[in-house]
Design a protein around this motif. Sequence first.
Motif, PDB file in Angstrom:
ATOM      1  N   TYR A  63       3.672   5.675  -5.839  1.00  0.00           N
ATOM      2  CA  TYR A  63       3.157   5.659  -7.438  1.00  0.00           C
ATOM      3  C   TYR A  63       2.267   6.431  -7.666  1.00  0.00           C
ATOM      4  O   TYR A  63       2.419   7.329  -8.478  1.00  0.00           O
ATOM      5  N   ILE A  64       1.294   6.690  -6.978  1.00  0.00           N
ATOM      6  CA  ILE A  64       0.118   7.802  -7.112  1.00  0.00           C
ATOM      7  C   ILE A  64       0.804   9.290  -7.009  1.00  0.00           C
ATOM      8  O   ILE A  64       0.546  10.167  -7.886  1.00  0.00           O
ATOM      9  N   ALA A  65       1.536   9.393  -5.879  1.00  0.00           N
ATOM     10  CA  ALA A  65       2.127  10.605  -5.600  1.00  0.00           C
ATOM     11  C   ALA A  65       3.174  11.111  -6.694  1.00  0.00           C
ATOM     12  O   ALA A  65       3.452  12.234  -6.854  1.00  0.00           O
TER      13      ALA A  65
ATOM     14  N   LEU B 272       0.676  -1.206  -0.029  1.00  0.00           N
ATOM     15  CA  LEU B 272      -0.055  -0.079   0.090  1.00  0.00           C
ATOM     16  C   LEU B 272       0.959   1.303   0.071  1.00  0.00           C
ATOM     17  O   LEU B 272       0.598   2.303  -0.643  1.00  0.00           O
ATOM     18  N   VAL B 273       1.930   1.327   0.784  1.00  0.00           N
ATOM     19  CA  VAL B 273       3.043   2.409   0.703  1.00  0.00           C
ATOM     20  C   VAL B 273       3.295   2.661  -0.768  1.00  0.00           C
ATOM     21  O   VAL B 273       3.687   3.659  -1.082  1.00  0.00           O
TER      22      VAL B 273
ATOM     23  N   LEU C 174       1.899   1.582  -3.547  1.00  0.00           N
ATOM     24  CA  LEU C 174       0.999   2.366  -4.446  1.00  0.00           C
ATOM     25  C   LEU C 174       0.737   3.877  -4.033  1.00  0.00           C
ATOM     26  O   LEU C 174       0.636   4.494  -5.017  1.00  0.00           O
ATOM     27  N   ALA C 175       0.686   4.100  -2.840  1.00  0.00           N
ATOM     28  CA  ALA C 175       0.917   5.594  -2.680  1.00  0.00           C
ATOM     29  C   ALA C 175       2.054   6.269  -3.093  1.00  0.00           C
ATOM     30  O   ALA C 175       1.525   7.502  -3.633  1.00  0.00           O
TER      31      ALA C 175
ATOM     32  N   TYR D 153       7.385   1.802 -10.150  1.00  0.00           N
ATOM     33  CA  TYR D 153       6.505   1.253  -9.318  1.00  0.00           C
ATOM     34  C   TYR D 153       6.223  -0.445  -9.268  1.00  0.00           C
ATOM     35  O   TYR D 153       6.536  -1.053  -8.475  1.00  0.00           O
TER      36      TYR D 153
END
Length: 154
Positions: free
Chosen positions: A92-94, A86-87, A89-90, A108
Amino acid sequence: MRTQRTADIVVGCLVALVGIFICVASTGISIAGVHRLSPRTFPYVVGLLLLCCGVGLALKSWSVRTEGPAIAWPDGEGIRTIAGSLVGLAGYIALMTPLGLPLATCLYLAGAIWYLKPAKWGMALLIGLITGGISYVLFIRLLGLSFPAGVLFE
Protein backbone atom coordinates in the motif's frame (compact mmCIF):
# COMPACT_ATOMS: atom_id res chain seq x y z
CA MET A 1 5.04 -14.20 32.41
CA ARG A 2 3.09 -12.81 29.48
CA THR A 3 -0.15 -11.32 30.73
CA GLN A 4 -2.66 -8.93 29.26
CA ARG A 5 -1.47 -6.16 31.58
CA THR A 6 2.17 -6.35 30.48
CA ALA A 7 1.14 -6.64 26.84
CA ASP A 8 -1.01 -3.51 27.15
CA ILE A 9 1.84 -1.58 28.78
CA VAL A 10 4.30 -2.60 26.05
CA VAL A 11 1.84 -1.88 23.23
CA GLY A 12 0.95 1.49 24.77
CA CYS A 13 4.61 2.48 24.94
CA LEU A 14 5.22 1.33 21.35
CA VAL A 15 2.18 3.24 20.05
CA ALA A 16 3.37 6.34 21.92
CA LEU A 17 6.84 5.97 20.34
CA VAL A 18 5.29 5.66 16.87
CA GLY A 19 3.29 8.82 17.61
CA ILE A 20 6.46 10.68 18.59
CA PHE A 21 8.21 9.44 15.46
CA ILE A 22 5.32 10.60 13.25
CA CYS A 23 5.24 14.04 14.91
CA VAL A 24 8.99 14.48 14.43
CA ALA A 25 8.88 13.18 10.86
CA SER A 26 5.97 15.47 9.95
CA THR A 27 8.09 18.52 10.76
CA GLY A 28 10.31 17.55 7.83
CA ILE A 29 7.50 17.78 5.27
CA SER A 30 8.22 20.66 2.94
CA ILE A 31 5.54 23.22 2.27
CA ALA A 32 5.49 24.23 -1.39
CA GLY A 33 2.78 26.45 -2.82
CA VAL A 34 -0.38 27.66 -1.23
CA HIS A 35 -2.60 25.07 0.44
CA ARG A 36 -5.78 25.54 2.38
CA LEU A 37 -4.28 23.20 4.94
CA SER A 38 -0.57 22.53 5.42
CA PRO A 39 0.61 19.06 4.33
CA ARG A 40 2.09 18.71 7.82
CA THR A 41 -1.26 18.99 9.56
CA PHE A 42 -2.71 15.52 8.97
CA PRO A 43 0.38 13.47 9.92
CA TYR A 44 1.02 15.73 12.91
CA VAL A 45 -2.53 15.27 14.22
CA VAL A 46 -2.33 11.50 13.68
CA GLY A 47 1.00 11.44 15.55
CA LEU A 48 -0.45 13.40 18.47
CA LEU A 49 -3.48 11.10 18.64
CA LEU A 50 -1.24 8.03 18.63
CA LEU A 51 0.93 9.55 21.32
CA CYS A 52 -2.07 10.34 23.54
CA CYS A 53 -3.70 6.94 23.01
CA GLY A 54 -0.45 5.06 23.66
CA VAL A 55 0.28 6.98 26.85
CA GLY A 56 -3.32 6.53 27.97
CA LEU A 57 -3.23 2.76 27.40
CA ALA A 58 0.10 2.36 29.16
CA LEU A 59 -0.96 4.46 32.17
CA LYS A 60 -4.33 2.73 32.45
CA SER A 61 -2.68 -0.70 32.35
CA TRP A 62 0.05 0.40 34.76
CA SER A 63 -2.54 1.55 37.30
CA VAL A 64 -4.29 -1.85 37.31
CA ARG A 65 -2.63 -3.96 39.99
CA THR A 66 -3.96 -7.36 38.92
CA GLU A 67 -1.90 -9.19 36.34
CA GLY A 68 -4.90 -10.34 34.33
CA PRO A 69 -5.17 -13.43 32.19
CA ALA A 70 -2.13 -15.07 30.64
CA ILE A 71 -1.87 -14.61 26.89
CA ALA A 72 -0.33 -16.90 24.30
CA TRP A 73 1.91 -15.90 21.42
CA PRO A 74 0.51 -16.53 17.94
CA ASP A 75 1.09 -19.94 16.42
CA GLY A 76 2.44 -20.54 12.89
CA GLU A 77 -0.81 -19.52 11.21
CA GLY A 78 -0.99 -16.35 13.29
CA ILE A 79 2.58 -15.45 12.34
CA ARG A 80 1.73 -15.96 8.63
CA THR A 81 -1.36 -13.77 8.99
CA ILE A 82 0.65 -10.99 10.63
CA ALA A 83 3.41 -11.26 8.01
CA GLY A 84 0.87 -11.20 5.16
CA SER A 85 -0.79 -8.13 6.64
CA LEU A 86 2.56 -6.34 6.94
CA VAL A 87 3.43 -7.21 3.32
CA GLY A 88 0.07 -5.79 2.23
CA LEU A 89 0.73 -2.60 4.19
CA ALA A 90 4.16 -2.26 2.58
CA GLY A 91 2.54 -2.70 -0.84
CA TYR A 92 0.00 0.00 0.00
CA ILE A 93 2.76 2.42 0.91
CA ALA A 94 4.75 1.54 -2.22
CA LEU A 95 1.73 1.96 -4.52
CA MET A 96 0.50 5.22 -2.97
CA THR A 97 2.54 7.49 -5.24
CA PRO A 98 2.11 5.73 -8.60
CA LEU A 99 -1.58 4.82 -8.17
CA GLY A 100 -2.69 7.65 -5.89
CA LEU A 101 -4.43 7.64 -2.54
CA PRO A 102 -7.94 6.60 -3.67
CA LEU A 103 -6.96 3.64 -5.85
CA ALA A 104 -4.21 2.42 -3.50
CA THR A 105 -6.62 2.63 -0.55
CA CYS A 106 -9.30 0.75 -2.45
CA LEU A 107 -6.90 -2.04 -3.46
CA TYR A 108 -5.30 -2.27 -0.03
CA LEU A 109 -8.54 -2.50 1.93
CA ALA A 110 -10.17 -4.91 -0.51
CA GLY A 111 -7.06 -7.10 -0.48
CA ALA A 112 -6.62 -6.97 3.30
CA ILE A 113 -10.25 -7.81 4.02
CA TRP A 114 -10.23 -10.61 1.47
CA TYR A 115 -6.95 -11.94 2.91
CA LEU A 116 -8.42 -12.08 6.40
CA LYS A 117 -11.85 -13.39 5.31
CA PRO A 118 -11.54 -15.06 1.87
CA ALA A 119 -15.24 -15.95 1.64
CA LYS A 120 -16.24 -12.26 1.82
CA TRP A 121 -14.62 -11.02 -1.44
CA GLY A 122 -17.73 -9.09 -2.56
CA MET A 123 -17.97 -7.21 0.72
CA ALA A 124 -14.20 -6.59 0.63
CA LEU A 125 -14.48 -5.03 -2.83
CA LEU A 126 -17.46 -2.89 -1.81
CA ILE A 127 -15.71 -1.60 1.32
CA GLY A 128 -12.55 -0.89 -0.69
CA LEU A 129 -14.49 1.09 -3.31
CA ILE A 130 -16.42 3.10 -0.73
CA THR A 131 -13.31 3.89 1.32
CA GLY A 132 -11.31 4.84 -1.78
CA GLY A 133 -14.08 7.22 -2.84
CA ILE A 134 -14.37 8.73 0.61
CA SER A 135 -10.59 9.24 0.80
CA TYR A 136 -10.66 11.10 -2.53
CA VAL A 137 -13.56 13.36 -1.58
CA LEU A 138 -12.42 14.04 1.98
CA PHE A 139 -8.65 14.37 1.72
CA ILE A 140 -8.11 15.59 -1.83
CA ARG A 141 -11.26 17.55 -2.70
CA LEU A 142 -12.53 18.94 0.62
CA LEU A 143 -9.35 19.33 2.66
CA GLY A 144 -7.09 19.97 -0.33
CA LEU A 145 -4.26 17.88 1.11
CA SER A 146 -1.36 17.11 -1.18
CA PHE A 147 -1.91 13.37 -1.47
CA PRO A 148 -1.30 11.96 -4.92
CA ALA A 149 -4.65 11.70 -6.73
CA GLY A 150 -3.35 8.99 -9.03
CA VAL A 151 -3.95 7.96 -12.60
CA LEU A 152 -7.75 7.92 -12.31
CA PHE A 153 -8.25 11.40 -10.86
CA GLU A 154 -5.48 13.58 -12.34
